[in-house]
Design a protein around this motif. Structure first.
Motif, PDB file in Angstrom:
ATOM      1  N   GLY A 298       0.843  -1.188   0.000  1.00 13.31           N
ATOM      2  CA  GLY A 298       0.000   0.000   0.000  1.00 13.31           C
ATOM      3  C   GLY A 298       0.883   1.244   0.000  1.00 13.31           C
ATOM      4  N   SER A 299       0.283   2.407  -0.325  1.00 10.96           N
ATOM      5  CA  SER A 299       1.093   3.626  -0.229  1.00 10.96           C
ATOM      6  C   SER A 299       1.369   3.941   1.235  1.00 10.96           C
ATOM      7  CB  SER A 299       0.458   4.806  -0.964  1.00 10.96           C
ATOM      8  OG  SER A 299      -0.909   4.877  -0.738  1.00 10.96           O
ATOM      9  N   ASP A 300       0.649   3.302   2.143  1.00 11.98           N
ATOM     10  CA  ASP A 300       0.956   3.437   3.572  1.00 11.98           C
ATOM     11  C   ASP A 300       2.404   3.030   3.870  1.00 11.98           C
ATOM     12  OD1 ASP A 300      -1.459   4.470   4.412  1.00 11.98           O
ATOM     13  OD2 ASP A 300      -2.316   2.534   4.965  1.00 11.98           O
TER      14      ASP A 300
ATOM     15  N   TYR B  59      -5.398  13.119   5.466  1.00  7.82           N
ATOM     16  CA  TYR B  59      -5.294  11.676   5.703  1.00  7.82           C
ATOM     17  C   TYR B  59      -4.588  11.404   7.040  1.00  7.82           C
ATOM     18  CZ  TYR B  59      -4.137   6.782   4.743  1.00  7.82           C
ATOM     19  OH  TYR B  59      -4.007   5.424   4.811  1.00  7.82           O
TER      20      TYR B  59
ATOM     21  N   TYR C 231      -0.471  10.258   8.129  1.00  8.75           N
ATOM     22  CA  TYR C 231       0.753  11.064   8.224  1.00  8.75           C
ATOM     23  C   TYR C 231       1.086  11.307   9.701  1.00  8.75           C
ATOM     24  CZ  TYR C 231      -1.149  12.276   3.574  1.00  8.75           C
ATOM     25  OH  TYR C 231      -1.718  12.229   2.330  1.00  8.75           O
TER      26      TYR C 231
ATOM     27  N   CYS D 152      -2.028  16.457   0.226  1.00  9.80           N
ATOM     28  CA  CYS D 152      -2.855  15.345  -0.245  1.00  9.80           C
ATOM     29  C   CYS D 152      -3.778  15.888  -1.331  1.00  9.80           C
ATOM     30  CB  CYS D 152      -3.643  14.797   0.946  1.00  9.80           C
ATOM     31  SG  CYS D 152      -4.534  13.286   0.578  1.00  9.80           S
TER      32      CYS D 152
ATOM     33  N   ASN E 273      -8.016  13.824   1.148  1.00 12.32           N
ATOM     34  CA  ASN E 273      -8.923  13.007   1.945  1.00 12.32           C
ATOM     35  C   ASN E 273      -9.002  13.681   3.323  1.00 12.32           C
ATOM     36  OD1 ASN E 273     -10.230  11.046   3.413  1.00 12.32           O
ATOM     37  ND2 ASN E 273      -8.670   9.475   3.175  1.00 12.32           N
TER      38      ASN E 273
ATOM     39  N   ASP F 112       0.454  13.364  -2.138  1.00 12.34           N
ATOM     40  CA  ASP F 112      -0.234  12.075  -2.049  1.00 12.34           C
ATOM     41  C   ASP F 112      -1.408  12.083  -3.024  1.00 12.34           C
ATOM     42  OD1 ASP F 112      -1.695   9.821  -1.406  1.00 12.34           O
ATOM     43  OD2 ASP F 112      -1.511  10.096   0.765  1.00 12.34           O
TER      44      ASP F 112
ATOM     45  N   ALA G 205      -3.433   9.509  -3.980  1.00  8.42           N
ATOM     46  CA  ALA G 205      -4.181   8.248  -3.899  1.00  8.42           C
ATOM     47  C   ALA G 205      -5.440   8.282  -4.778  1.00  8.42           C
ATOM     48  CB  ALA G 205      -4.558   7.954  -2.444  1.00  8.42           C
ATOM     49  N   TYR G 206      -6.018   9.485  -4.937  1.00 14.13           N
ATOM     50  CA  TYR G 206      -7.302   9.595  -5.655  1.00 14.13           C
ATOM     51  C   TYR G 206      -7.161  10.279  -7.018  1.00 14.13           C
ATOM     52  CZ  TYR G 206      -8.877   8.260  -1.073  1.00 14.13           C
ATOM     53  OH  TYR G 206      -9.032   7.570   0.095  1.00 14.13           O
TER      54      TYR G 206
ATOM     55  N   THR H  88      -1.591   4.769  -5.623  1.00 11.71           N
ATOM     56  CA  THR H  88      -1.979   3.459  -5.102  1.00 11.71           C
ATOM     57  C   THR H  88      -2.817   2.678  -6.115  1.00 11.71           C
ATOM     58  OG1 THR H  88      -3.128   2.351  -3.288  1.00 11.71           O
ATOM     59  CG2 THR H  88      -4.062   4.439  -4.005  1.00 11.71           C
TER      60      THR H  88
ATOM     61  N   SER I 178      -5.145   0.854  -4.808  1.00  9.77           N
ATOM     62  CA  SER I 178      -6.275   0.529  -3.919  1.00  9.77           C
ATOM     63  C   SER I 178      -7.597   1.182  -4.312  1.00  9.77           C
ATOM     64  CB  SER I 178      -5.966   0.979  -2.494  1.00  9.77           C
ATOM     65  OG  SER I 178      -4.872   0.295  -1.967  1.00  9.77           O
ATOM     66  N   LYS I 179      -7.543   2.181  -5.156  1.00  9.46           N
ATOM     67  CA  LYS I 179      -8.766   2.954  -5.414  1.00  9.46           C
ATOM     68  C   LYS I 179      -9.295   2.632  -6.822  1.00  9.46           C
ATOM     69  CE  LYS I 179      -7.723   4.702  -1.419  1.00  9.46           C
ATOM     70  NZ  LYS I 179      -8.459   4.378  -0.206  1.00  9.46           N
TER      71      LYS I 179
ATOM     72  N   ARG J 279      -2.959  -4.792  -1.403  1.00  8.26           N
ATOM     73  CA  ARG J 279      -1.985  -3.908  -0.752  1.00  8.26           C
ATOM     74  C   ARG J 279      -0.794  -3.607  -1.666  1.00  8.26           C
ATOM     75  NH1 ARG J 279      -3.849  -1.215   0.991  1.00  8.26           N
ATOM     76  NH2 ARG J 279      -2.479  -0.472   2.618  1.00  8.26           N
ATOM     77  N   VAL J 280      -1.016  -2.770  -2.630  1.00  9.74           N
ATOM     78  CA  VAL J 280       0.092  -2.287  -3.460  1.00  9.74           C
ATOM     79  C   VAL J 280      -0.056  -0.789  -3.698  1.00  9.74           C
ATOM     80  CG1 VAL J 280       1.366  -2.475  -5.636  1.00  9.74           C
ATOM     81  CG2 VAL J 280       0.362  -4.515  -4.626  1.00  9.74           C
ATOM     82  N   GLY J 281       0.953  -0.061  -3.295  1.00 13.78           N
ATOM     83  CA  GLY J 281       0.986   1.374  -3.545  1.00 13.78           C
ATOM     84  C   GLY J 281       2.377   1.748  -3.984  1.00 13.78           C
TER      85      GLY J 281
HETATM   86  C1  LIG Z   1      -4.902   9.999   0.905  1.00 14.85           C
HETATM   87  C2  LIG Z   1      -4.559   8.576   1.102  1.00 14.85           C
HETATM   88  N1  LIG Z   1      -3.295   8.202   0.978  1.00 14.85           N
HETATM   89  C3  LIG Z   1      -2.932   6.920   1.134  1.00 14.85           C
HETATM   90  C4  LIG Z   1      -3.867   5.965   1.444  1.00 14.85           C
HETATM   91  C5  LIG Z   1      -3.385   4.568   1.657  1.00 14.85           C
HETATM   92  O1  LIG Z   1      -3.695   3.779   0.590  1.00 14.85           O
HETATM   93  P1  LIG Z   1      -3.067   2.323   0.394  1.00 14.85           P
HETATM   94  O2  LIG Z   1      -2.176   2.055   1.576  1.00 14.85           O
HETATM   95  O3  LIG Z   1      -4.229   1.414   0.320  1.00 14.85           O
HETATM   96  O4  LIG Z   1      -2.298   2.416  -0.883  1.00 14.85           O
HETATM   97  C6  LIG Z   1      -5.204   6.312   1.579  1.00 14.85           C
HETATM   98  C7  LIG Z   1      -6.216   5.284   1.921  1.00 14.85           C
HETATM   99  O5  LIG Z   1      -7.361   5.508   2.121  1.00 14.85           O
HETATM  100  C8  LIG Z   1      -5.563   7.653   1.418  1.00 14.85           C
HETATM  101  O6  LIG Z   1      -6.822   8.076   1.564  1.00 14.85           O
END
Ligand SMILES: Cc1ncc(COP(=O)(O)O)c(C=O)c1O
Length: 347
Positions: free
Chosen positions: A78-80, A105, A108, A149, A153, A178, A180-181, A205, A207-208, A216-218
């Motif tokens: 994940g990007s986490d 988000y 952080y 971000c 988010n 970031d 992600a979206y 990511t 994930s979206k 779990r791939v970011g």
């Molecule tokens: C802004 C943002 N960054 C990162 C993530 C993490 O995404 P992931 O770990 O699934 O790639 C999320 C997940 O909701 C997010 O909202």
């Protein structure tokens, strides 16, 4: 600015773990170098072997999709994982600080706390855009990371490109964008600016929009120097063989990804229209993501009512400037209809 001046001394000096697969570069048919089980695994697929530590096949494909060089990509759980690694690479525990722009988000700040890094906060303004002078006033010589971000988010909006550019130019630490979206937004990625700005790290990511949150791939995209340090710090085999195989297959179906994005964006427009008709809805914020932030008369009442009827949304009321706001993910068309039908029953 020298990137190496920002990196923790212990990481600069780190001699990374060298795996068997890193060390042997030639051709071989018998692998007795990694203490694997050479007989196989209890599956038809050969999971008995360790995966490629640098995930080269997937990065080659992502390189074409994202228009960056494969060496500019880090892949994580994940990007986490990329957020965690940013702290590991740049932030000296107990000494360094980072800046976040609430509401944003949550990971952080969580990662900052885990890594003993001070979190400084410069809230987004009334339009959920960065207050650049306020951000710059928080910076000192120990400020390593600034998290932007975009789309944000939980607010859903893109961060203005003028603000990102100004911050990239004036902030002498690492600017993390970031994205992600980003797939849902009608906007180009900052990933293509990583050659121009040596202090830029972009997160994305699968994930979206790609529909692969469970795998779990970011990724992080930046210049080769920064990604080189990410690779030094990450666990040697941080993405498993099964995940790599599925991702390789999934990345071939760009048409499916595009159709998800189109469908979700079309349904988002319908949901916004329906929500606007409800008497207790006070504001629907513009969204470039696969969710919308909605201000209602009493968020807890709406949240509880939906939960009692089997629909879970996110009450974001405790976030800065998000009083009585619910964050609603765009579901399937049928799920969105179910949500609206329930809410109509409440009005
Ligand atoms: C802004 C943002 N960054 C990162 C993530 C993490 O995404 P992931 O770990 O699934 O790639 C999320 C997940 O909701 C997010 O909202």
């Amino acid at each position: 600015m020298l990137i190496t001046d920002l990196i923790r001394k212990s990481i600069l000096e780190l001699k990374p773990y060298s795996s068997a697969r890193d060390e042997f570069k030639g051709e071989a048919s018998v692998f007795l170098d990694a203490n694997e089980n050479s007989w196989g695994s209890p599956y038809p697929i050969a999971y008995n072997r360790y995966p490629d530590p640098l995930q080269k096949t997937i990065k080659n494909r992502l390189s074409a999709l994202k228009n960056v060089r494969p060496e500019q990509i880090f892949l994580g759980n994940g990007s986490d994982e990329a957020i965690d690694i940013l702290f590991r690479v740049f932030c000296e525990p107990g000494l360094d600080n980072v800046i976040i722009l609430p509401p944003t988000y949550g990971m952080y700040a969580v990662q900052g706390n885990i890594h003993g890094t001070e979190i400084r906060r410069a809230p987004l303004n009334d339009h959920f855009q960065p207050d650049v002078p306020a951000i710059l006033s928080l910076v000192d010589e120990r400020t390593k990371l600034l998290f932007l971000c975009s789309p944000n988010n939980p607010t859903g909006n893109l961060i203005s490109s003028d603000a990102v550019t100004e911050l990239l130019e004036k902030f002498k630490g690492i600017v993390v964008v970031d994205e992600a979206y980003i797939d849902f937004a009608n906007s180009v990625s900052w990933a293509n600016k990583t050659d121009e700005y040596p202090n830029l790290v972009v997160l994305q990511t699968l994930s979206k929009a790609w529909g692969l949150a469970g795998l779990r791939v970011g990724m992080a995209m930046s210049n080769e120097t920064i990604i080189g340090y990410f690779n030094k710090v990450k666990y040697p085999y941080n993405i498993g063989l099964a995940t790599l195989a599925i991702v390789e297959q999934a990345l071939q179906s760009e048409a499916q990804y595009r159709s998800f994005v189109e469908q979700l964006n079309a349904d988002k427009s319908i949901l916004k229209i329906e929500l606007a008709d409800l008497a207790f809805v006070e504001k629907i914020y513009p969204s470039d993501a696969n969710f919308i932030l909605v201000k209602v008369r009493d968020a807890q009442v709406v949240y509880d009512y939906l939960a009692q009827n089997g629909i879970i949304v996110r009450n974001r009321s405790k976030e800065v400037n998000c009083e009585n706001c619910l964050r609603i993910t765009i579901g399937t068309t049928a799920e969105n209809e179910q949500l609206i039908a329930l809410l109509k029953g409440m009005a």
